[in-house]
Design a protein around this motif. Sequence first.
Motif, PDB file in Angstrom:
ATOM      1  N   LEU A   1     -62.994  -9.859  42.765  1.00 17.14           N
ATOM      2  CA  LEU A   1     -63.096 -11.060  43.605  1.00 17.14           C
ATOM      3  C   LEU A   1     -63.446 -10.781  45.069  1.00 17.14           C
TER       4      LEU A   1
ATOM      5  N   GLU B   1     -64.687 -18.733  43.062  1.00 13.24           N
ATOM      6  CA  GLU B   1     -65.711 -17.929  43.729  1.00 13.24           C
ATOM      7  C   GLU B   1     -67.055 -17.959  43.019  1.00 13.24           C
TER       8      GLU B   1
ATOM      9  N   LYS C   1     -71.067 -13.660  48.305  1.00 16.78           N
ATOM     10  CA  LYS C   1     -71.265 -15.102  48.476  1.00 16.78           C
ATOM     11  C   LYS C   1     -71.275 -15.488  49.963  1.00 16.78           C
TER      12      LYS C   1
ATOM     13  N   ARG D   1     -66.680 -12.438  46.885  1.00 17.11           N
ATOM     14  CA  ARG D   1     -66.567 -13.237  48.119  1.00 17.11           C
ATOM     15  C   ARG D   1     -67.503 -12.700  49.193  1.00 17.11           C
TER      16      ARG D   1
ATOM     17  N   SER E   1     -61.856 -19.425  38.216  1.00 17.44           N
ATOM     18  CA  SER E   1     -62.183 -18.847  39.519  1.00 17.44           C
ATOM     19  C   SER E   1     -63.088 -19.779  40.327  1.00 17.44           C
TER      20      SER E   1
END
Length: 182
Positions: free
Chosen positions: A17, A49, A24, A21, A47
Amino acid sequence: RLLPARPAPPEAGAATLPALRAIKNGRLDLWLAVLASHPAAQFWEKSSEIDTAIIWPSDASPFAIAAQIQDHARFDAAISFEPEWRTALALFLARIPIRVARPQGWFSFFYNQQPPTVASDVSVADAHLMIARSIGANVPPLPLSPAWVPRLSSKAFFSAGRWSGPPAPSPPNTRHRRPPTT
């Protein structure tokens, strides 16, 4: 469109994750889908994300996984955080142009970009951040493995910290010099 491939168990998904992140946050217009095996489906579907999850059955062939990827969307790149031969072959068969993974075993042939290896004492989450950094995510540098640390010559090593300006010019090579012409 980016496709992170994550065939590992769902409890290992939490280590991925932070890297997702970072990717992204670096590209706000990025559409992010995760390729995951059936046991990890619940984790990835909850999730926030990711935009979507492509879930494949645990007993699926690489050809079936590749067909599922192609039916879902046309991806520009894929990242395998935990490479496995089945997903490596599936990403290759799905004709994703950029396939990134750490070199690991004979199936590394199916990846066309390989980030530097990280030091053995680095956590799994930091190793995944290193992969994200190698594709352009804004992540601070992490320690590299000794194989990737640049080597200094003994002269450079012992003179480090005692530099006092530019190097002196080297004397001209007079042994193979032609005589001046007049």
